[in-house]
Each structure stands twice: as C-alpha cells, then as structure tokens.
Design a protein around this motif. Structure first.
Motif, PDB file in Angstrom:
ATOM      1  N   SER A 133       0.840  -1.205   0.000  1.00 31.24           N
ATOM      2  CA  SER A 133       0.000   0.000   0.000  1.00 31.24           C
ATOM      3  C   SER A 133       0.867   1.243   0.000  1.00 31.24           C
ATOM      4  CB  SER A 133      -0.882   0.020   1.251  1.00 31.24           C
ATOM      5  OG  SER A 133      -0.058   0.189   2.388  1.00 31.24           O
ATOM      6  N   GLY A 134       0.228   2.365  -0.323  1.00 31.24           N
ATOM      7  CA  GLY A 134       0.936   3.636  -0.299  1.00 31.24           C
ATOM      8  C   GLY A 134       1.466   3.956   1.091  1.00 31.24           C
ATOM      9  N   ALA A 135       0.637   3.723   2.102  1.00 36.35           N
ATOM     10  CA  ALA A 135       1.058   4.027   3.479  1.00 36.35           C
ATOM     11  C   ALA A 135       2.301   3.223   3.845  1.00 36.35           C
ATOM     12  CB  ALA A 135      -0.079   3.717   4.446  1.00 36.35           C
ATOM     13  N   TYR A 161      -1.373  14.491   2.982  1.00 35.36           N
ATOM     14  CA  TYR A 161      -1.989  13.175   3.236  1.00 35.36           C
ATOM     15  C   TYR A 161      -0.959  12.107   2.901  1.00 35.36           C
ATOM     16  CZ  TYR A 161      -4.948   9.134   3.446  1.00 35.36           C
ATOM     17  OH  TYR A 161      -5.478   7.915   3.816  1.00 35.36           O
ATOM     18  N   HIS A 162      -0.711  11.217   3.863  1.00 35.44           N
ATOM     19  CA  HIS A 162       0.255  10.148   3.591  1.00 35.44           C
ATOM     20  C   HIS A 162      -0.245   8.767   3.980  1.00 35.44           C
ATOM     21  CE1 HIS A 162       3.261  13.060   2.336  1.00 35.44           C
ATOM     22  NE2 HIS A 162       3.047  13.750   3.434  1.00 35.44           N
ATOM     23  N   ARG A 164      -3.054   5.981   6.519  1.00 36.42           N
ATOM     24  CA  ARG A 164      -3.894   5.756   7.702  1.00 36.42           C
ATOM     25  C   ARG A 164      -3.245   4.847   8.743  1.00 36.42           C
ATOM     26  NH1 ARG A 164      -9.664   6.713   6.893  1.00 36.42           N
ATOM     27  NH2 ARG A 164     -10.186   7.249   4.763  1.00 36.42           N
ATOM     28  N   GLU A 237       4.177  15.712  -0.983  1.00 39.47           N
ATOM     29  CA  GLU A 237       3.468  15.354  -2.219  1.00 39.47           C
ATOM     30  C   GLU A 237       3.710  16.512  -3.196  1.00 39.47           C
ATOM     31  OE1 GLU A 237      -0.861  14.307  -0.935  1.00 39.47           O
ATOM     32  OE2 GLU A 237       0.193  15.226   0.733  1.00 39.47           O
ATOM     33  N   GLU A 242      -5.238  14.417  -1.275  1.00 35.49           N
ATOM     34  CA  GLU A 242      -6.431  14.530  -0.419  1.00 35.49           C
ATOM     35  C   GLU A 242      -6.589  15.946   0.126  1.00 35.49           C
ATOM     36  OE1 GLU A 242      -8.367  11.670  -0.368  1.00 35.49           O
ATOM     37  OE2 GLU A 242      -6.768  11.129  -1.757  1.00 35.49           O
ATOM     38  N   ASP A 270       6.408  12.009  -2.189  1.00 33.01           N
ATOM     39  CA  ASP A 270       5.327  11.031  -2.122  1.00 33.01           C
ATOM     40  C   ASP A 270       4.508  11.174  -3.403  1.00 33.01           C
ATOM     41  OD1 ASP A 270       3.154   9.448  -1.710  1.00 33.01           O
ATOM     42  OD2 ASP A 270       2.652  10.223   0.284  1.00 33.01           O
ATOM     43  N   VAL A 272       2.548   8.781  -4.568  1.00 35.42           N
ATOM     44  CA  VAL A 272       1.552   7.706  -4.549  1.00 35.42           C
ATOM     45  C   VAL A 272       0.351   8.064  -5.432  1.00 35.42           C
ATOM     46  CG1 VAL A 272      -0.170   6.604  -3.035  1.00 35.42           C
ATOM     47  CG2 VAL A 272       2.245   6.673  -2.365  1.00 35.42           C
ATOM     48  N   GLN A 273      -0.116   9.317  -5.336  1.00 34.43           N
ATOM     49  CA  GLN A 273      -1.289   9.716  -6.124  1.00 34.43           C
ATOM     50  C   GLN A 273      -0.887  10.345  -7.465  1.00 34.43           C
ATOM     51  OE1 GLN A 273      -5.685  11.751  -5.476  1.00 34.43           O
ATOM     52  NE2 GLN A 273      -4.458  11.230  -3.746  1.00 34.43           N
ATOM     53  N   LYS A 299      -0.783   3.042  -6.059  1.00 35.46           N
ATOM     54  CA  LYS A 299      -1.947   3.355  -6.899  1.00 35.46           C
ATOM     55  C   LYS A 299      -1.794   2.940  -8.366  1.00 35.46           C
ATOM     56  CE  LYS A 299      -3.805   7.088  -3.986  1.00 35.46           C
ATOM     57  NZ  LYS A 299      -5.151   6.710  -3.631  1.00 35.46           N
TER      58      LYS A 299
HETATM   59  N1  PLZ Z   1       0.240   9.097  -0.077  1.00 31.66           N
HETATM   60  C1  PLZ Z   1      -0.107  10.990  -1.575  1.00 31.66           C
HETATM   61  O1  PLZ Z   1      -2.732   9.960  -1.903  1.00 31.66           O
HETATM   62  C2  PLZ Z   1      -3.704   7.570  -0.650  1.00 31.66           C
HETATM   63  C3  PLZ Z   1      -6.543   7.664   0.361  1.00 31.66           C
HETATM   64  C4  PLZ Z   1      -7.984   7.472   0.456  1.00 31.66           C
HETATM   65  P1  PLZ Z   1      -2.746   3.832   0.565  1.00 31.66           P
HETATM   66  N2  PLZ Z   1      -4.718   8.451  -1.031  1.00 31.66           N
HETATM   67  C5  PLZ Z   1      -6.083   7.976  -1.014  1.00 31.66           C
HETATM   68  C6  PLZ Z   1      -8.415   7.201   1.861  1.00 31.66           C
HETATM   69  O2  PLZ Z   1      -9.334   7.918   2.311  1.00 31.66           O
HETATM   70  O3  PLZ Z   1      -7.887   6.278   2.497  1.00 31.66           O
HETATM   71  C7  PLZ Z   1      -2.307   8.113  -0.460  1.00 31.66           C
HETATM   72  C8  PLZ Z   1      -1.895   9.284  -1.102  1.00 31.66           C
HETATM   73  C9  PLZ Z   1      -0.586   9.753  -0.890  1.00 31.66           C
HETATM   74  C10 PLZ Z   1      -0.128   7.979   0.553  1.00 31.66           C
HETATM   75  C11 PLZ Z   1      -1.394   7.450   0.379  1.00 31.66           C
HETATM   76  C12 PLZ Z   1      -1.753   6.182   1.086  1.00 31.66           C
HETATM   77  O4  PLZ Z   1      -1.919   5.155   0.177  1.00 31.66           O
HETATM   78  O5  PLZ Z   1      -2.497   2.900  -0.572  1.00 31.66           O
HETATM   79  O6  PLZ Z   1      -4.181   4.263   0.706  1.00 31.66           O
HETATM   80  O7  PLZ Z   1      -2.157   3.349   1.843  1.00 31.66           O
END
Ligand code: PLZ
Length: 458
Positions: A133-135, A161-162, A164, A237, A242, A270, A272-273, A299
C-alpha cells in the motif's frame, strides 16, 4: 495538440446509462447484507454495487453504467480491466500466486525494480523495495531515511496526506476523518513528526509570495523549531492529493530539494497519487526537474493490483542491513506481473500525452464556465496538471470555502451517472481523476453533467 484517441480495445460499451432510480433492487439487497456484517467505519461514496468495469465505465449489479471520473482514487489509469494487465495476471496466477520474495525470489520483482530505476527521475544508481500500500511505502521511506542519516525527525506539510497507519496518520494533516473520530482519537501518534507551512497559492495571505519565498518560510520553521541536524527527511506530495490538489508555486519544490541536499536531509517525494502518467509526466516532480532522493509510489503502478514501492539513491537504500526491510506480501508476483503490464500499456498508449490532452480539454472547459458565470461564479480556482485536476469552490465574490456546493455537485453528478470525488482541507474541492484511457466522447459527456451541476449551484 496531444493525441485524440487511445488504441485501447474496450470490452464494455463506453457510455453512461442510468435506468431510472438507483440503487436498484440488487444493490439494495447487498447494502442490507453489508449493514449486518461490514464495519461502519469503512464508508462508500457510491450506493451501488459494482458488476463490471472497463475503460472509463463502471456498471452496477442492476444494469446501470456510470462514467468514472475518479479511477478508484487515481488507480485505474490504464483502465479497470486493461487487457494486457488481465492477461499478465491470468498467466501469473496459473503459475504461482505467492512464494514470499523474502523466502524464494522471482523475476517479476526484479523486473519491476528495473523499470522503476528507468522511469524515476535522475540518472544516479538506484535501488527499489516493494510493498502493498501507499502508506506502507511512506512508512518504509521514513525508516530508510532514519537509518541512512541516523537522525529522528521527519518534516511534513500543512494539508498533507500520507496514509492511515500510525506513522502515516501522524504525517497526515487533517484530523477528521483520518486521525480523530467524534467519539475519540485514533492516536496517540508516532513521535518526531513536525509540520511546516505549504505553498498554497490560492490561499496565501500575501498573494505575491512566490515559490522560493514560500520555501524559505518552511525552511525557517524547520531550522528554528527542529534544527536541520535533527532532520532525517522532508516528505512532500509534489501535488497534494487529499488535501485539495494543491499545486505549489513554481520554485517551491526545487528550493526545498536544494536545501535538503545542502543539509544532508533526505528529500522524499510522495508520488503515490501523482505518479505514473497521472500529471502528464511519469512523476509530478518532473514538471520542475526535481530529483528526489527517495520516491514513494503505489496506486497507478499496477493497474489496480495492490503494489507499492520505494525507489531511491543506492547509497541511502543500501544503508539498511539485509533483513531490515520486507513483509509477507511485498512485491507479490501477481501484483508485479500486473505492474509490468500496466507500465507497458502506459508506454504503448502514450498515457503521458493522453493525460496532457485531458488536462487541456478539462481546464479550458472549466475556465470558460467560471468566466461565463460572472458575479455568480463559485469556481475560486481551476488547478492541477494533466489528469489530476480540481475545482476549488467558494462563495461568490471571495474565497470562503463552499463545501455545501461541493457536496451538492458531487451528488448531482452521481445521480446523473457520473462518479466524481471531492477532497480538500475545507471539503470544498471537486477533483477529477479520470482513467487516462477515457475517450474524448465520454470525457465530454461527463463534463457536460459537471457543468450543469456547477450552474445549478451558482
Ligand atoms: N500518499 C499521496 O494519496 C492515498 C486515500 C484514500 P494507501 N490516497 C487515497 C483514503 O481515504 O484512504 C495516499 C496518497 C498519498 C499515501 C497514500 C496512502 O496510500 O495505498 O491508501 O495506503
């Protein structure tokens, strides 16, 4: 003008088609089952259940077809069932689905790493490590930067946003819904995370602040409040996702990267998006010629299969001891096969050119709507690059965030069969992230619906 069409063969008819009221009976049935079994904390934007998806069309279990202008949050850039990705996945699952790269390695992982060395900015020696995952990619980039520098602090930005997970919640700026709940907090959060001001041109108090000055403001905060000798990494980013599709002023990213280099701080982009053709370049940093030390990706990388990566300077990456990085599923062979095929499609279909084309069509259209609306205009700003575009909505005549109109526009579009997403610290940004393989007719149809929605709110 960029290419007008895509060579992709679609399986589903690329057309919006809503048969009256929805959710229909089958979706309602599934919603009732879900309510009895799926946790309330995971919410869905769309009330229908998906039966099929291809190109820029998503169909539901009651026979409705929607135009997808969200790509599952910037994932299905090559389409949700790209034939090359589907074939690669099929071929791989018939051989083996998993061995764990840490137990028994395979070629697909190495092939993805080679592609990342080729595509990421900079001609220095690189290494990559794969996750799910991105996180997870962001967490690992921070781990690597800390080991490489022997320093603890990580700098993140306003509106960031990075993810959860615990560390990435700490790195994320927005409390609701990510870090807190009306019933309490998801914390305590990871320590040694510091937040500094972003460059957000539309909301600068002094409109004349340029990118370099905005960078100096952030640098001053870092040096005064943390001390550069304590900083392992700055994480940013290049276009915030987000937080509101915020494109920093020109010069902001290059100055931060330069400062990081001078101070021995690892510069982590970052992406990811924003990565993988989304902005009309392989990576958003390319627009300003910035070469990050580490780059996080996920992504779009694998056409919808879960895969993420950290790629970076060999000397930083290889400062971690053997066994220091990994995970059971990281770089899963099916996900790697999908990534190789998805990246191949991005090249074959020239999706950077497609993204640039989408960017010019959409921007021109939205700017025209804004100027047509005159005094009633609620479009504060049209911004973004390529296929990562946004409208920041305000009350007419000022910059007061208009979250109510944003919500109403998204609801209207959905009712008409167009899926659009919203974002932003103030909940007042409509974002457009179409699959980059969307054809011009479908894009046009989606924009017509969006235009009607905007006019109805003005
Ligand atoms: N870094 C720049 O955009 C994920 C999240 C949606 P994961 N963005 C969408 C949500 O509400 O959970 C994102 C991102 C950037 C990290 C992430 C995290 O990526 O694949 O969701 O862990």
């Amino acid at each position: 003008m960029a290419t007008q069409t895509t060579a992709l063969q679609y399986r589903l008819e690329q057309k919006r088609n809503i048969n009256g009221e929805f959710p229909g009976p089958r979706s309602q049935e599934l919603a009732a089952r879900r309510a009895q079994t799926v946790a309330a904390g995971v919410a869905s934007g769309v009330p229908v259940y998906v039966a099929d998806a291809d190109g820029a069309i998503v169909t539901d279990v009651d026979g409705n077809s929607f135009i997808d202008l969200g790509s599952g949050i910037a994932v299905t850039s090559v389409g949700a069932s790209n034939p090359a990705v589907a074939a690669a996945v099929r071929e791989q699952v018939e051989r083996f689905t998993h061995t764990c790269f840490m137990v028994a390695p395979y070629e697909g992982y190495v092939e993805v790493a080679e592609l990342l060395s080729e595509l990421t900015p900079g001609d220095h020696e690189k290494r990559s490590v794969l996750f799910n995952s991105g996180a997870e990619a962001v967490e690992n980039a921070v781990k690597i930067a800390r080991v490489a520098t022997g320093r603890p602090a990580v700098v993140a930005f306003d509106h960031a946003y990075h993810g959860r997970t615990n560390l990435t919640m700490a790195l994320t700026a927005k409390a609701m819904p990510y870090k807190s709940s009306p019933a309490g907090t998801f914390g305590p959060f990871a320590p040694e995370v510091y937040r500094v001001p972003m460059s957000y041109p539309f909301r600068e108090e002094n409109e004349n602040v340029n990118g370099k000055e905005a960078a100096e403001r952030a640098i001053l905060a870092i040096e005064k409040q943390i001390g550069s000798e304590s900083v392992a990494a700055i994480l940013i980013e290049p276009i915030q996702g987000e937080g509101g599709f915020i494109v920093p002023a020109e010069g902001f990213l290059p100055r931060l990267a330069e400062w990081a280099r001078e101070k021995g701080v690892v510069f982590i982009a970052d992406e990811v998006q924003s990565g993988f053709c989304r902005t009309g370049e392989w990576f958003a940093v390319n627009h300003e010629g910035v070469v990050p030390d580490l780059i996080t990706m996920a992504k779009g990388i694998a056409g919808g299969m879960p895969l993420s990566a950290v790629t970076g300077r060999a000397e930083l990456m290889d400062s971690v001891h053997a066994g220091g990085l990994g995970g059971t599923y990281g770089g899963n062979p099916v996900a790697c096969a999908a990534a190789v095929a998805a990246i191949g499609s991005m090249k074959d279909l020239d999706l950077n050119a497609r993204a640039a084309h989408i960017g010019s069509v959409v921007t021109e259209r939205l700017q025209k709507i804004a100027s047509d609306l005159g005094e009633k205009n609620i479009i504060g700003e049209v911004r973004g690059r390529g296929g990562m575009l946004a409208l920041e909505l305000v009350l007419p005549g000022g910059k007061v965030p208009n979250a109510a109109a944003t919500k109403a526009i998204a609801e209207y579009c959905l009712k008409e069969g167009v899926i659009i997403l919203t974002c932003g610290t103030y909940g007042n940004v409509v974002r457009l992230l179409p699959p980059l393989v969307i054809n011009d007719e479908v894009l046009e149809d989606g924009l017509n619906v969006l235009e009607t929605a905007i006019r109805a709110q003005s």
